[in-house]
Design a protein around this motif. Structure first.
Motif, short mmCIF file in Angstrom:
data_model
loop_
_atom_site.label_atom_id
_atom_site.label_comp_id
_atom_site.label_asym_id
_atom_site.label_seq_id
_atom_site.Cartn_x
_atom_site.Cartn_y
_atom_site.Cartn_z
N ILE A 11 0.84 -1.19 0.00
CA ILE A 11 0.00 0.00 0.00
C ILE A 11 0.88 1.24 0.00
O ILE A 11 1.87 1.31 0.73
N ASP A 12 0.52 2.21 -0.83
CA ASP A 12 1.26 3.46 -0.91
C ASP A 12 1.35 4.10 0.48
O ASP A 12 0.35 4.21 1.19
N GLY A 13 2.54 4.53 0.86
CA GLY A 13 2.75 5.13 2.17
C GLY A 13 1.89 6.35 2.42
O GLY A 13 1.48 6.62 3.56
N ARG A 14 1.60 7.10 1.36
CA ARG A 14 0.75 8.29 1.52
C ARG A 14 -0.67 7.90 1.89
O ARG A 14 -1.34 8.60 2.66
N VAL A 15 -1.14 6.77 1.33
CA VAL A 15 -2.49 6.29 1.67
C VAL A 15 -2.54 5.87 3.14
O VAL A 15 -3.49 6.18 3.86
N VAL A 16 -1.50 5.17 3.57
CA VAL A 16 -1.43 4.75 4.98
C VAL A 16 -1.40 5.97 5.89
O VAL A 16 -2.08 6.01 6.93
N ALA A 17 -0.62 6.97 5.53
CA ALA A 17 -0.52 8.19 6.33
C ALA A 17 -1.87 8.88 6.46
O ALA A 17 -2.27 9.32 7.55
N GLU A 22 -6.77 10.29 9.59
CA GLU A 22 -8.23 10.33 9.76
C GLU A 22 -8.67 9.46 10.93
O GLU A 22 -9.61 9.80 11.66
N SER A 23 -7.99 8.34 11.14
CA SER A 23 -8.31 7.47 12.28
C SER A 23 -8.07 8.18 13.59
O SER A 23 -8.86 8.08 14.53
N VAL A 24 -6.95 8.92 13.68
CA VAL A 24 -6.65 9.67 14.90
C VAL A 24 -7.68 10.77 15.12
O VAL A 24 -8.20 10.94 16.23
N LEU A 25 -8.01 11.51 14.07
CA LEU A 25 -9.01 12.57 14.19
C LEU A 25 -10.36 12.01 14.63
O LEU A 25 -11.03 12.59 15.50
N LYS A 53 3.19 3.53 19.74
CA LYS A 53 3.67 4.82 20.25
C LYS A 53 4.38 5.61 19.16
O LYS A 53 4.17 6.83 19.03
N LYS A 54 5.20 4.93 18.35
CA LYS A 54 5.94 5.60 17.29
C LYS A 54 5.00 6.13 16.22
O LYS A 54 5.12 7.29 15.79
N MET A 55 4.04 5.30 15.78
CA MET A 55 3.09 5.73 14.75
C MET A 55 2.23 6.88 15.26
O MET A 55 1.93 7.81 14.52
N CYS A 56 1.85 6.81 16.53
CA CYS A 56 1.06 7.90 17.12
C CYS A 56 1.85 9.20 17.10
O CYS A 56 1.32 10.25 16.72
N SER A 57 3.10 9.15 17.52
CA SER A 57 3.93 10.34 17.58
C SER A 57 4.07 10.99 16.21
O SER A 57 3.92 12.21 16.06
N THR A 59 2.10 10.62 13.54
CA THR A 59 0.81 11.08 13.01
C THR A 59 0.35 12.34 13.72
O THR A 59 -0.12 13.30 13.08
N VAL A 60 0.45 12.36 15.04
CA VAL A 60 0.03 13.54 15.80
C VAL A 60 0.88 14.75 15.43
O VAL A 60 0.36 15.87 15.31
N ARG A 61 2.17 14.53 15.21
CA ARG A 61 3.04 15.64 14.83
C ARG A 61 2.57 16.28 13.52
O ARG A 61 2.53 17.51 13.40
N ARG A 62 2.18 15.45 12.55
CA ARG A 62 1.69 16.00 11.28
C ARG A 62 0.38 16.76 11.47
O ARG A 62 0.17 17.84 10.90
N LEU A 63 -0.51 16.21 12.28
CA LEU A 63 -1.82 16.84 12.49
C LEU A 63 -1.68 18.16 13.25
O LEU A 63 -2.43 19.11 13.01
N LEU A 64 -0.74 18.22 14.17
CA LEU A 64 -0.48 19.48 14.88
C LEU A 64 0.10 20.53 13.93
O LEU A 64 -0.28 21.70 13.97
N ALA A 65 1.01 20.08 13.06
CA ALA A 65 1.62 21.01 12.11
C ALA A 65 0.58 21.59 11.15
O ALA A 65 0.68 22.76 10.74
N ARG A 66 -0.43 20.78 10.82
CA ARG A 66 -1.49 21.26 9.93
C ARG A 66 -2.62 21.97 10.68
O ARG A 66 -3.60 22.38 10.08
#
Length: 297
Positions: A11-17, A22-25, A53-57, A59-66
């Motif tokens: 699966i394309d990494g961008r799709v996973v991201a 969206e799952s976190v939101l 923990k790593k995936m959360c960190s 993903t949350v970092r990207r969502l905070l930046a946006r």
């Protein structure tokens, strides 16, 4: 020349991201506010704690930046995440109702510990495959019963609801069987215990006006280091055991003590459950408590 992926099944990494974001939101929107450990446990339940923990960190970092998530100090001195306005708009585009959580008073107010304790229990049940609705979902009318309906039927609101297929609990008529969750973080007087026991002592009543969901059990959730269970058992011995036949021998199986293992300030390490019947049987030897009649509903 078109790009040809080396591994076409990957699966394309961008799709996973995007899926992770969206799952976190959605998860933060479901509970109103979550700490990172709670996000990791709920969004990546099948991953190892380290991987989650790593995936959360990340993903949350990207969502905070946006600016789709916003970080706020919570009442325990840590940080909690809430959905920001941009996150609300993003969720709306994918058909998910949400609300801006930046003004939630339960993040830094006196109810934070109470809410967070319930949230961690519900996340454990979510990981086990149940449907869950927290205090925030009930407030936002996203639960199977409306606030007005709960007020009219019970004159109180649960701290959470956990739904199971009714057939798994021995019911033939309803679609779902619900656990009504009561979070205990303060010592209760007998009058308060009696008020909570009103629902616990009449299992099998309908939760909703549409009669799709029956209340099966009442779960009292508390930090195992505190003495809430002793207070409940003392009340049951004085007020219920002498008139047990009025309620039915099986009623004490529908009262559950959820003993949460907590490290200070509030680090969830799991939870074990035991029925009031099991606890009282050890001290009374009453064989009647082992009976578990359940009428068809």
């Amino acid at each position: 020349m078109k790009y040809k992926p080396k591994n076409p099944t990957k699966i394309d990494g961008r799709v996973v991201a995007e899926w992770n974001e969206e799952s976190v939101l959605q998860m933060v929107s479901r509970f109103g506010h979550l700490r990172r450990a709670e996000i990791a446990a709920s969004v990546w339940p099948s991953s190892s704690p380290e991987s989650a923990k790593k995936m959360c960190s990340i993903t949350v970092r990207r969502l905070l930046a946006r600016r789709e998530l916003e970080e706020r100090p919570n009442a325990l001195g840590g940080k909690s995440l809430v959905v920001a306005l941009r996150g609300v708009r993003r969720l709306a585009l994918s058909g998910h109702e949400s609300a801006d959580g930046r003004d939630l008073s339960s993040v830094d107010g006196p109810q934070f510990y109470h809410r967070a304790l319930g949230t961690n229990y519900l996340i454990q049940k979510l990981r086990e495959g149940a449907q869950v609705f927290g205090e925030y979902a009930i407030l936002k009318q996203r639960a199977p019963a409306t606030r007005a309906g709960l007020k009219e039927r019970f004159n109180k609101f649960p701290d959470g609801l956990v739904l199971y297929p009714a057939s798994s609990r021995g019911y033939n008529g309803p679609r779902f069987a619900a656990d009504w969750i009561e979070v205990e973080s303060n010592v209760k007087a007998d009058a308060d215990i009696a008020n909570m026991m009103r629902i616990a002592l009449r299992p099998g009543v309908w939760l909703d006006a549409a009669e799709t969901t029956v209340i099966d059990r009442v779960v009292f959730l508390f930090d195992a280091r505190q003495r809430h269970e002793a207070a409940f058992c003392s009340y049951l011995r004085r007020e219920v055991m002498p008139v047990l036949s009025d309620y039915g021998d099986g009623v004490l199986h529908n009262i559950v003590f959820a003993r949460a293992q907590i490290r200070t300030p509030l680090i969830w390490e799991g939870c074990t459950e035991v029925t009031a019947a099991e606890v009282l049987l050890r001290s009374t030897g009453e064989s009647a408590l082992l009976k578990q009649p359940k009428e068809d509903v």
